[in-house]
Design a protein around this motif. Structure first.
Motif, PDB file in Angstrom:
ATOM      1  N   LEU A   4      -8.215   7.702   2.028  1.00  0.00           N
ATOM      2  CA  LEU A   4      -6.988   6.922   2.164  1.00  0.00           C
ATOM      3  C   LEU A   4      -6.360   7.133   3.544  1.00  0.00           C
ATOM      4  O   LEU A   4      -5.928   6.184   4.191  1.00  0.00           O
ATOM      5  CB  LEU A   4      -5.991   7.277   1.059  1.00  0.00           C
ATOM      6  CG  LEU A   4      -4.664   6.521   1.084  1.00  0.00           C
ATOM      7  CD1 LEU A   4      -4.911   5.013   0.954  1.00  0.00           C
ATOM      8  CD2 LEU A   4      -3.761   7.018  -0.024  1.00  0.00           C
ATOM      9  N   ARG A   5      -6.337   8.382   3.997  1.00  0.00           N
ATOM     10  CA  ARG A   5      -5.815   8.667   5.347  1.00  0.00           C
ATOM     11  C   ARG A   5      -6.628   7.954   6.413  1.00  0.00           C
ATOM     12  O   ARG A   5      -6.075   7.436   7.368  1.00  0.00           O
ATOM     13  CB  ARG A   5      -5.844  10.168   5.609  1.00  0.00           C
ATOM     14  CG  ARG A   5      -4.618  10.853   5.157  1.00  0.00           C
ATOM     15  CD  ARG A   5      -4.583  12.254   5.729  1.00  0.00           C
ATOM     16  NE  ARG A   5      -3.983  13.081   4.711  1.00  0.00           N
ATOM     17  CZ  ARG A   5      -4.149  14.364   4.589  1.00  0.00           C
ATOM     18  NH1 ARG A   5      -4.910  15.019   5.431  1.00  0.00           N
ATOM     19  NH2 ARG A   5      -3.554  15.032   3.631  1.00  0.00           N
ATOM     20  N   ARG A   6      -7.916   7.956   6.263  1.00  0.00           N
ATOM     21  CA  ARG A   6      -8.781   7.288   7.241  1.00  0.00           C
ATOM     22  C   ARG A   6      -8.530   5.782   7.259  1.00  0.00           C
ATOM     23  O   ARG A   6      -8.460   5.164   8.316  1.00  0.00           O
ATOM     24  CB  ARG A   6     -10.253   7.569   6.940  1.00  0.00           C
ATOM     25  CG  ARG A   6     -10.661   8.950   7.291  1.00  0.00           C
ATOM     26  CD  ARG A   6     -12.126   9.171   7.025  1.00  0.00           C
ATOM     27  NE  ARG A   6     -12.459  10.556   7.312  1.00  0.00           N
ATOM     28  CZ  ARG A   6     -13.492  11.177   6.807  1.00  0.00           C
ATOM     29  NH1 ARG A   6     -14.307  10.543   5.993  1.00  0.00           N
ATOM     30  NH2 ARG A   6     -13.716  12.439   7.115  1.00  0.00           N
ATOM     31  N   VAL A   7      -8.402   5.208   6.086  1.00  0.00           N
ATOM     32  CA  VAL A   7      -8.135   3.766   5.994  1.00  0.00           C
ATOM     33  C   VAL A   7      -6.789   3.437   6.647  1.00  0.00           C
ATOM     34  O   VAL A   7      -6.675   2.504   7.445  1.00  0.00           O
ATOM     35  CB  VAL A   7      -8.182   3.284   4.528  1.00  0.00           C
ATOM     36  CG1 VAL A   7      -7.643   1.866   4.398  1.00  0.00           C
ATOM     37  CG2 VAL A   7      -9.600   3.379   3.996  1.00  0.00           C
ATOM     38  N   ILE A  11      -6.171   1.166   9.990  1.00  0.00           N
ATOM     39  CA  ILE A  11      -5.251   0.024   9.984  1.00  0.00           C
ATOM     40  C   ILE A  11      -4.213   0.194  11.088  1.00  0.00           C
ATOM     41  O   ILE A  11      -3.926  -0.756  11.832  1.00  0.00           O
ATOM     42  CB  ILE A  11      -4.591  -0.141   8.599  1.00  0.00           C
ATOM     43  CG1 ILE A  11      -5.626  -0.594   7.576  1.00  0.00           C
ATOM     44  CG2 ILE A  11      -3.414  -1.119   8.668  1.00  0.00           C
ATOM     45  CD1 ILE A  11      -5.149  -0.564   6.136  1.00  0.00           C
ATOM     46  N   LEU A  12      -3.670   1.390  11.229  1.00  0.00           N
ATOM     47  CA  LEU A  12      -2.673   1.658  12.265  1.00  0.00           C
ATOM     48  C   LEU A  12      -3.262   1.479  13.665  1.00  0.00           C
ATOM     49  O   LEU A  12      -2.638   0.867  14.534  1.00  0.00           O
ATOM     50  CB  LEU A  12      -2.089   3.062  12.091  1.00  0.00           C
ATOM     51  CG  LEU A  12      -0.964   3.450  13.052  1.00  0.00           C
ATOM     52  CD1 LEU A  12       0.215   2.495  12.897  1.00  0.00           C
ATOM     53  CD2 LEU A  12      -0.539   4.883  12.816  1.00  0.00           C
ATOM     54  N   ILE A  13      -4.458   1.987  13.871  1.00  0.00           N
ATOM     55  CA  ILE A  13      -5.123   1.837  15.172  1.00  0.00           C
ATOM     56  C   ILE A  13      -5.381   0.352  15.472  1.00  0.00           C
ATOM     57  O   ILE A  13      -5.144  -0.113  16.588  1.00  0.00           O
ATOM     58  CB  ILE A  13      -6.431   2.663  15.219  1.00  0.00           C
ATOM     59  CG1 ILE A  13      -6.097   4.161  15.259  1.00  0.00           C
ATOM     60  CG2 ILE A  13      -7.291   2.262  16.414  1.00  0.00           C
ATOM     61  CD1 ILE A  13      -7.281   5.064  15.025  1.00  0.00           C
ATOM     62  N   PHE A  19      -1.574  -5.279  18.978  1.00  0.00           N
ATOM     63  CA  PHE A  19      -0.310  -5.505  19.671  1.00  0.00           C
ATOM     64  C   PHE A  19      -0.470  -5.366  21.180  1.00  0.00           C
ATOM     65  O   PHE A  19       0.029  -6.188  21.952  1.00  0.00           O
ATOM     66  CB  PHE A  19       0.789  -4.565  19.169  1.00  0.00           C
ATOM     67  CG  PHE A  19       2.062  -4.738  19.931  1.00  0.00           C
ATOM     68  CD1 PHE A  19       2.855  -5.861  19.739  1.00  0.00           C
ATOM     69  CD2 PHE A  19       2.454  -3.801  20.868  1.00  0.00           C
ATOM     70  CE1 PHE A  19       4.019  -6.056  20.478  1.00  0.00           C
ATOM     71  CE2 PHE A  19       3.619  -3.970  21.603  1.00  0.00           C
ATOM     72  CZ  PHE A  19       4.411  -5.105  21.400  1.00  0.00           C
ATOM     73  N   ILE A  20      -1.171  -4.336  21.606  1.00  0.00           N
ATOM     74  CA  ILE A  20      -1.384  -4.136  23.045  1.00  0.00           C
ATOM     75  C   ILE A  20      -2.136  -5.327  23.637  1.00  0.00           C
ATOM     76  O   ILE A  20      -1.763  -5.848  24.691  1.00  0.00           O
ATOM     77  CB  ILE A  20      -2.122  -2.804  23.316  1.00  0.00           C
ATOM     78  CG1 ILE A  20      -1.193  -1.629  22.992  1.00  0.00           C
ATOM     79  CG2 ILE A  20      -2.618  -2.731  24.754  1.00  0.00           C
ATOM     80  CD1 ILE A  20      -1.870  -0.268  22.980  1.00  0.00           C
ATOM     81  N   LEU A  21      -3.174  -5.771  22.955  1.00  0.00           N
ATOM     82  CA  LEU A  21      -3.930  -6.938  23.423  1.00  0.00           C
ATOM     83  C   LEU A  21      -3.037  -8.177  23.471  1.00  0.00           C
ATOM     84  O   LEU A  21      -3.053  -8.933  24.448  1.00  0.00           O
ATOM     85  CB  LEU A  21      -5.134  -7.178  22.518  1.00  0.00           C
ATOM     86  CG  LEU A  21      -6.072  -8.307  22.920  1.00  0.00           C
ATOM     87  CD1 LEU A  21      -6.681  -8.029  24.291  1.00  0.00           C
ATOM     88  CD2 LEU A  21      -7.166  -8.468  21.890  1.00  0.00           C
ATOM     89  N   PHE A  22      -2.237  -8.386  22.427  1.00  0.00           N
ATOM     90  CA  PHE A  22      -1.309  -9.517  22.378  1.00  0.00           C
ATOM     91  C   PHE A  22      -0.343  -9.478  23.566  1.00  0.00           C
ATOM     92  O   PHE A  22      -0.156 -10.469  24.262  1.00  0.00           O
ATOM     93  CB  PHE A  22      -0.529  -9.479  21.055  1.00  0.00           C
ATOM     94  CG  PHE A  22       0.595 -10.471  20.972  1.00  0.00           C
ATOM     95  CD1 PHE A  22       0.340 -11.796  20.638  1.00  0.00           C
ATOM     96  CD2 PHE A  22       1.904 -10.094  21.228  1.00  0.00           C
ATOM     97  CE1 PHE A  22       1.378 -12.717  20.569  1.00  0.00           C
ATOM     98  CE2 PHE A  22       2.941 -11.005  21.151  1.00  0.00           C
ATOM     99  CZ  PHE A  22       2.672 -12.323  20.824  1.00  0.00           C
TER     100      PHE A  22
END
Length: 178
Positions: A4-7, A11-13, A19-22
């Protein structure tokens, strides 16, 4: 729990990277490409001026300004932007039906269809262009070519965050964050 932490981490990454790309790759102004018409969405500085520049350079012969406040009269609009009565009559249509991005798209698509245009230049702020184009693509026939023409801005982090989330939510069917 580790899965769950990895998922959640993935998702956060993905969200941060998206966002950075946008934010780092905002659309730019189009060049001298010609189109049947130009559609300008109200709501930001420089948009109408850019649409008028497109008309005056001969890149598009007709212009729709979508989302004009119903209280604005043609004469007032012409005076504010130094437009002659002849130019207003021949070349500029004021659209009063739109009040958000989704209704801008519908108003624009109706106008484009009514005139049988096959190519349009879409003018709006750089941070807004992707979502505006996505909304327009949903209601335009596939045969109509849309040329991106972004007005350069200096958007705040808040504006970029809000627009990024609206764009993300628009990718979920049935949601309308306009």
């Amino acid at each position: 729990m580790p899965i769950l932490r990895r998922v959640i981490s993935l998702i956060l990454i993905a969200w941060i990277a998206g966002f950075i790309l946008f934010a780092m790759s905002l659309p730019r102004a189009a060049g001298a490409q010609r189109s049947d018409a130009v559609v300008v969405l109200t709501g930001g500085a420089g948009r109408i001026e850019r649409g008028l520049e497109v008309l005056h350079r001969g890149w598009s012969p007709r212009m729709l300004v979508s989302g004009v406040d119903p209280q604005v009269k043609k004469g007032e609009f012409a005076a504010q932007f130094n437009i002659t009565p002849a130019e207003m009559e021949c070349c500029i249509t004021l659209g009063y039906r739109a009040f958000d991005t989704t209704s801008n798209a519908r108003e624009s698509a109706d106008w484009i269809e009514q005139h049988g245009y096959r190519s349009v230049r879409l003018v709006t702020s750089d941070w807004h262009l992707r979502r505006a184009k996505a909304e327009l693509a949903k209601v335009l026939p596939a045969k109509v070519t849309v040329i991106d023409d972004a007005v350069r801005t200096q958007p705040s982090l808040r504006i970029l965050m809000v627009e990024y989330h609206k764009l993300l939510f628009r990718s979920v069917p049935g949601l309308d964050p306009s």
